[in-house]
Design a protein around this motif. Structure first.
Motif, PDB file in Angstrom:
ATOM      1  N   VAL A  33       0.836  -1.204   0.000  1.00 28.53           N
ATOM      2  CA  VAL A  33       0.000   0.000   0.000  1.00 28.53           C
ATOM      3  C   VAL A  33       0.873   1.257   0.000  1.00 28.53           C
ATOM      4  O   VAL A  33       0.510   2.270  -0.612  1.00 28.53           O
ATOM      5  N   ALA A  34       2.043   1.195   0.622  1.00 28.02           N
ATOM      6  CA  ALA A  34       2.950   2.352   0.565  1.00 28.02           C
ATOM      7  C   ALA A  34       3.358   2.624  -0.880  1.00 28.02           C
ATOM      8  O   ALA A  34       3.454   3.787  -1.307  1.00 28.02           O
ATOM      9  N   CYS A  35       3.574   1.559  -1.648  1.00 28.09           N
ATOM     10  CA  CYS A  35       3.933   1.749  -3.069  1.00 28.09           C
ATOM     11  C   CYS A  35       2.769   2.378  -3.828  1.00 28.09           C
ATOM     12  O   CYS A  35       2.984   3.166  -4.758  1.00 28.09           O
ATOM     13  N   ALA A 102      -1.426   4.096  -9.210  1.00 28.93           N
ATOM     14  CA  ALA A 102      -1.343   3.500  -7.865  1.00 28.93           C
ATOM     15  C   ALA A 102      -1.521   1.981  -7.942  1.00 28.93           C
ATOM     16  O   ALA A 102      -0.794   1.217  -7.287  1.00 28.93           O
ATOM     17  N   LEU A 103      -2.478   1.563  -8.754  1.00 31.34           N
ATOM     18  CA  LEU A 103      -2.737   0.123  -8.852  1.00 31.34           C
ATOM     19  C   LEU A 103      -1.536  -0.602  -9.447  1.00 31.34           C
ATOM     20  O   LEU A 103      -1.119  -1.646  -8.926  1.00 31.34           O
ATOM     21  N   GLU A 104      -0.963  -0.056 -10.502  1.00 36.79           N
ATOM     22  CA  GLU A 104       0.189  -0.744 -11.115  1.00 36.79           C
ATOM     23  C   GLU A 104       1.364  -0.794 -10.141  1.00 36.79           C
ATOM     24  O   GLU A 104       2.058  -1.820 -10.060  1.00 36.79           O
ATOM     25  N   ASN A 105       1.584   0.291  -9.397  1.00 39.49           N
ATOM     26  CA  ASN A 105       2.648   0.235  -8.384  1.00 39.49           C
ATOM     27  C   ASN A 105       2.399  -0.920  -7.408  1.00 39.49           C
ATOM     28  O   ASN A 105       3.326  -1.646  -7.029  1.00 39.49           O
ATOM     29  N   MET A 106       1.155  -1.071  -6.999  1.00 35.57           N
ATOM     30  CA  MET A 106       0.853  -2.143  -6.025  1.00 35.57           C
ATOM     31  C   MET A 106       0.999  -3.527  -6.651  1.00 35.57           C
ATOM     32  O   MET A 106       1.514  -4.450  -6.008  1.00 35.57           O
ATOM     33  N   PHE A 107       0.585  -3.674  -7.922  1.00 37.12           N
ATOM     34  CA  PHE A 107       0.753  -4.977  -8.582  1.00 37.12           C
ATOM     35  C   PHE A 107       2.240  -5.352  -8.640  1.00 37.12           C
ATOM     36  O   PHE A 107       2.614  -6.495  -8.390  1.00 37.12           O
ATOM     37  N   LEU A 108       3.051  -4.375  -8.985  1.00 36.47           N
ATOM     38  CA  LEU A 108       4.488  -4.660  -9.124  1.00 36.47           C
ATOM     39  C   LEU A 108       5.132  -4.934  -7.767  1.00 36.47           C
ATOM     40  O   LEU A 108       5.978  -5.828  -7.642  1.00 36.47           O
ATOM     41  N   ALA A 109       4.720  -4.176  -6.751  1.00 41.11           N
ATOM     42  CA  ALA A 109       5.268  -4.419  -5.407  1.00 41.11           C
ATOM     43  C   ALA A 109       4.873  -5.816  -4.941  1.00 41.11           C
ATOM     44  O   ALA A 109       5.701  -6.571  -4.404  1.00 41.11           O
ATOM     45  N   ALA A 110       3.591  -6.175  -5.159  1.00 42.56           N
ATOM     46  CA  ALA A 110       3.132  -7.507  -4.753  1.00 42.56           C
ATOM     47  C   ALA A 110       3.949  -8.581  -5.460  1.00 42.56           C
ATOM     48  O   ALA A 110       4.448  -9.526  -4.829  1.00 42.56           O
TER      49      ALA A 110
END
Ligand SMILES: Cc1cc2nc3c(=O)[nH]c(=O)nc-3n(C[C@H](O)[C@H](O)[C@H](O)COP(=O)(O)O)c2cc1C
Length: 174
Positions: A33-35, A102-110
Motif C-alpha cells: 500500500v505504501a507503493c 497506484a494500482l500498477e505500483n501495487m501490482f508490481l510491489a506484490a
C-alpha cells in the motif's frame, strides 16, 4: 535488451485470478500500500484513500453485494486473500489516471514479494448502488468517493497466463 531487477519484475508480473487461502504478512501489505501511495498523481493532488481489507469474510460480503448489483450469479471477485480498494474523490479530473498508477505500483510491489494480484474493475458504475455503498461505508470508504479499481491480492493457486504483447512501437530517430 538491457535488464535489471525492476525491469525483470515488470516483465514477469501476470494477472493472477486464483488464490490460496494463506495469510499475507502485515508488513508485506504495508509495503504494497505504501507503493500505491508513492505513485505519481496529477498535480500531486493525492485525492485518494487506500482501504486495505485483510479479511476474506469482509471481501466476500462486498463481492456478494457486487454480485447482486451486477446480476452475475457466480461473481466472487476471485476470492482473494486481501484487497486494496483505491477510493478516489468523485469526479476528480484525473482520478482514473492517478488510480491506474497506484494500482500498477501495487501490482508490481506484490509481484516482487511473491504475491499475485489482479485489477478488479467491477465497482466502476455500481459504487452508489445502495447495497454496495452500505458495504463500502462499512469498510471505511469515504462517502464522496468512487472506485475505479481494486487491487486483489493473494498467493497464486494457479499461475497467471502470459499474453503476447502485440502493440505497435514506432521509433523515430533524427
Ligand atoms: C483498466 C483495467 C481493468 C481490468 N479489469 C479486470 C477485471 O475486472 N478482472 C480481471 O480479471 N482482470 C482485469 N484486468 C486485467 C487485464 O485483463 C490484464 O491486465 C490483461 O489481460 C493482461 O494480462 P497481464 O496483466 O497478465 O499482463 C484489468 C486491467 C486493466 C488495465
Amino acid at each position: 535488451m538491457k535488464t535489471n531487477p525492476v525491469i525483470e519484475g515488470i516483465l514477469g508480473r501476470r494477472s493472477v485470478r486464483a488464490f490460496q487461502e494463506r495469510a499475507i504478512p502485515r508488513e508485506d501489505l504495508e509495503a504494497i500500500v505504501a507503493c500505491g501511495q508513492w505513485a505519481p498523481s496529477a498535480r500531486n493532488r493525492q485525492e485518494w484513500t487506500f482501504v486495505v481489507v485483510d479479511s476474506r469474510a469482509r471481501i466476500a460480503r462486498l463481492a456478494e453485494a457486487m454480485r447482486r448489483a451486477l446480476g452475475r450469479d457466480a461473481y466472487d471477485m476471485y476470492a482473494p486473500q486481501s484487497i486494496v480498494i483505491v477510493a478516489h474523490a468523485k469526479g476528480a479530473e484525473f482520478g482514473r489516471e492517478d488510480d491506474g498508477c497506484a494500482l500498477e505500483n501495487m501490482f508490481l510491489a506484490a509481484h516482487s514479494l511473491g504475491i499475485g494480484s489482479v485489477w478488479i474493475n467491477q465497482l466502476q458504475g455500481i459504487c452508489d448502488e445502495p447495497a454496495v455503498r452500505d458495504e463500502l461505508d462499512a469498510l471505511g470508504v469515504p462517502a464522496d468517493a468512487e472506485v475505479h479499481g481494486v487491487c486483489a491480492l493473494g498467493y497464486a493457486a494457479a499461475p497467471g497466463a502470459a499474453h503476447e504483447r502485440k502493440s505497435a512501437v514506432v521509433w523515430v530517430e533524427e
